[in-house]
Design an enzyme around this catalytic site. Structure first.
Site, PDB file in Angstrom:
ATOM      1  N   LYS A 154       4.129  -6.990   3.996  1.00 24.80           N
ATOM      2  CA  LYS A 154       3.884  -5.589   3.658  1.00 24.80           C
ATOM      3  C   LYS A 154       3.487  -4.863   4.937  1.00 24.80           C
ATOM      4  CE  LYS A 154       0.416  -3.562   3.042  1.00 24.80           C
ATOM      5  NZ  LYS A 154      -0.470  -2.654   3.867  1.00 24.80           N
ATOM      6  N   THR A 169       0.987  -9.417  12.304  1.00 26.05           N
ATOM      7  CA  THR A 169       1.361  -8.135  11.713  1.00 26.05           C
ATOM      8  C   THR A 169       0.453  -7.805  10.567  1.00 26.05           C
ATOM      9  OG1 THR A 169       3.133  -6.829  10.783  1.00 26.05           O
ATOM     10  CG2 THR A 169       2.939  -9.092  10.017  1.00 26.05           C
ATOM     11  N   THR A 216       0.871  -1.185   0.000  1.00 29.13           N
ATOM     12  CA  THR A 216       0.000   0.000   0.000  1.00 29.13           C
ATOM     13  C   THR A 216       0.911   1.238   0.000  1.00 29.13           C
ATOM     14  OG1 THR A 216      -0.243  -0.215   2.399  1.00 29.13           O
ATOM     15  CG2 THR A 216      -2.045  -1.050   1.028  1.00 29.13           C
ATOM     16  N   ASN A 252      -0.033  10.860   5.817  1.00 24.74           N
ATOM     17  CA  ASN A 252      -1.245  10.550   6.555  1.00 24.74           C
ATOM     18  C   ASN A 252      -2.260  11.672   6.590  1.00 24.74           C
ATOM     19  OD1 ASN A 252      -1.112   7.784   7.523  1.00 24.74           O
ATOM     20  ND2 ASN A 252       0.878   8.481   8.273  1.00 24.74           N
ATOM     21  N   GLU A 293       6.013   4.657   7.334  1.00 18.38           N
ATOM     22  CA  GLU A 293       5.561   5.839   6.593  1.00 18.38           C
ATOM     23  C   GLU A 293       6.423   7.049   6.939  1.00 18.38           C
ATOM     24  OE1 GLU A 293       0.949   4.626   5.731  1.00 18.38           O
ATOM     25  OE2 GLU A 293       1.397   5.792   7.506  1.00 18.38           O
TER      26      GLU A 293
END
Lengths: 384, 384
Positions: B167, B178, B145, B379, B257
């Site tokens: 991932k 996870t 993603t 985000n 991220e």
């Protein structure tokens, strides 16, 4: 002008002692009469040296002065840290001709750096002559660190005056107390009653804010009631104090490091108030929720995920979620809400998220802020 | 090329079905023999519809295919979400002539948006002819993603091959599992043994990473062992699997991220391993610690504050803290460490923080990343 007046018999001064830079960094708030007092402190086990000393001094329920410096927390400074506190408050006690055990000291700022004691003690002689009646705002400014505005309130209840100041912008998730807040009143209240009222008011105000989930080493909220204006209706006093502390709490959240929005989270229908509190905090602390609000991204699924992570059992088929008046999830199913409308709502500077769990009568309200680029900037460059 | 080969009897294909954009978003990993299988799932109570179905299908200890889409999590989608899963896996079961109850489905991506079922089912006919032996990397890419690189590993143990993909980049604090990870081996292992080995390996790898403290609604780690290469030394297998999952875990943290640095936190001297784990997680999740590391700000006091917030009792006089080889705090007192040297160390892209509590034999290692401007950007704009 009037608004910065302290209650009867209270005086304060604020000074620039150059602890870190040339902004106000030291204040003394003094009562001419020894005052009934109550205080709550951080539960962080690495509490600051002033917190250790303050806990001793509040034990008899009386104080006569708050002595507070900003820009250095005097935390993780070992035995020297405790000695430094005593050196400073002894100098203030001599200057004001009061007992040093009637002083509650506080320090806030960087952790692990020795306090520049000499700079502080050199600023104390002659301080008594600088004390003034209208020093509320000046004291509120002197306790600021990364705060961007001074936080102070003043109210009257009949002939009695109640004032409070607070600071805090980062390392904020108070646990039984908040960063720093000081309350002064000329009402006549016994120490035990003052303590009970303070506890109840703090539990629904400062204890319900979180900027970043980190409980500080220096959290202190302390109150002095010197009785010079006589008795007060305690129920009325508690209501005014609670509203005042909630109002200051919202200031803390609004002024969270890098914050662009105030976020209020209302939980209803929890099994009990404690579960509601824990959920309000978990929403407020989620970096995914905070960044979505910063970006006005209508990504309400992040609220759902955070609710689902509760440590207690959730009846997912009864959960409803709204942003302001916009219901996005109702009784376990997504609504056909308009995401564009939601994105517009999120562009405002006060966001309310209401969550109904359908499990009981428990409720809580918590406050926080969004997570912005400036949060990263402020905290990536704090000591450099 | 060799490196992307699947174990004996495993085949996969990856497709671009346009679920959100034109990147790979769908993969099927298929074993020609029905395989012993084990899986662990998120504890989030709002778990995704595929997780609900997967939990049923793993119960008998056997699977024959993983069917995974990215770009949409099929979470908080109500009853329709469950129906959508069954529609998709029935179509795959028909295409592969296997039982749909031998399929473990997964979805990852945005929450609360209905799955575009038609786009997916239209992509399934003819898929069998696209299956290939060297599809490991393609499958790893199709499950991404916000990940910036594909995460896959392959090892041999004697004549047996062990492969895994994973991932995850945000909404990462796995709780018993996870984000998404799939393990394929041609070793012959009984379901019960596979489950026990998987649990132990996941507990010291995926369960010790956190990007943002948010446990996802879709976490799934699943393994298939089809036995086509015969038996394996189970101790050796467990060691290789554990090392592989730790290596993938570090990839997840490194690719968190907005991350610019991998952070490893080593706790020793806790009263027990559980307390050590909780402390490692609390350091890794502190936004104040994460931003200081991003900014290479030598503000080690934030580690002290986080340690002090432990819910269990800390002997503050025995605490020591190091960054790499630089000791900053030793037995409860600050050292005379060189802050410039520390700032230089923090400019590296792998940061190790070692904390010794002096309270016992408990230890744990956890992984995370820094908190950067890009985290906020990613985000704040996720769905828009």
């Amino acid at each position: 002008m009037e608004y910065t007046l302290l209650p009867k018999g209270f005086y304060s001064c604020a000074k620039k002692l150059g602890i870190k830079d040339n902004t106000p960094d030291f204040t003394v708030i003094y009562s001419e009469a020894r005052a009934a007092a109550a205080a709550m402190f951080t539960k962080n086990q690495f509490c600051g040296a002033p917190v250790t000393v303050g806990k001793e001094h509040i034990k008899d329920g009386f104080l006569q002065a708050f002595v507070i410096n900003s820009k250095n927390a005097n935390v993780a400074t070992g035995k020297q840290g405790i000695e430094d506190v005593h050196t400073i408050i002894s100098a203030v006690a001599d200057e004001l001709s009061i007992s040093s055990s009637d002083i509650l000291p506080s320090s806030t700022g960087v952790i692990g750096v020795p306090l520049p004691v000499k700079k502080i003690t050199e600023g104390i002689p002659g301080l008594k002559s600088e004390l003034k009646k209208d020093g509320l705002k000046d004291s509120a400014e002197a306790i600021m660190t990364t705060d961007t505005f001074a936080k102070y309130r003043s109210e009257t209840i009949g002939g009695v005056t109640l004032c409070a100041i607070a600071k805090g912008s980062g390392m904020i998730e108070p646990n039984m107390a908040t960063m720093l807040s000081y309350i002064m009143t000329d009402a006549q209240i016994e120490p035990e009653a003052l303590k009970a009222i303070l506890n109840r008011a703090v539990n629904v105000s400062f204890n319900m804010v979180s900027i970043d989930g980190d409980t500080s080493t220096s959290d202190t909220v302390a109150a002095m009631a010197n009785g010079l204006a006589g008795p007060v209706d305690l129920q009325k006093f508690e209501q005014v104090l609670t509203d005042m502390l909630i109002s200051l709490t919202k200031d803390l959240a609004r002024d969270g490091e890098g914050a662009t929005k105030l976020v209020e989270v209302q939980i209803t229908g929890a099994q009990n108030d404690e579960e509601a509190k824990v959920m309000a905090k978990s929403i407020i602390n989620s970096p995914l929720v905070k960044t979505a609000i910063f970006g006005a991204d209508p990504n309400w699924g992040r609220i759902i995920s955070t609710i689902g992570n509760a440590e207690y059992s959730i009846n997912v088929e009864k959960v409803s979620v709204s942003f302001g008046d916009i219901a996005v999830f109702s009784d376990g199913e997504p609504t056909d809400s308009n995401l564009e409308e939601l994105a517009n709502y999120l562009k405002g500077d006060e966001i309310t998220i209401s969550i109904s769990l359908g499990n009981g009568q428990g409720k809580a309200t918590g406050w926080g802020c969004d997570l912005s680029y400036d949060y990263v900037k402020i905290n990536g460059e704090y000591t450099t």
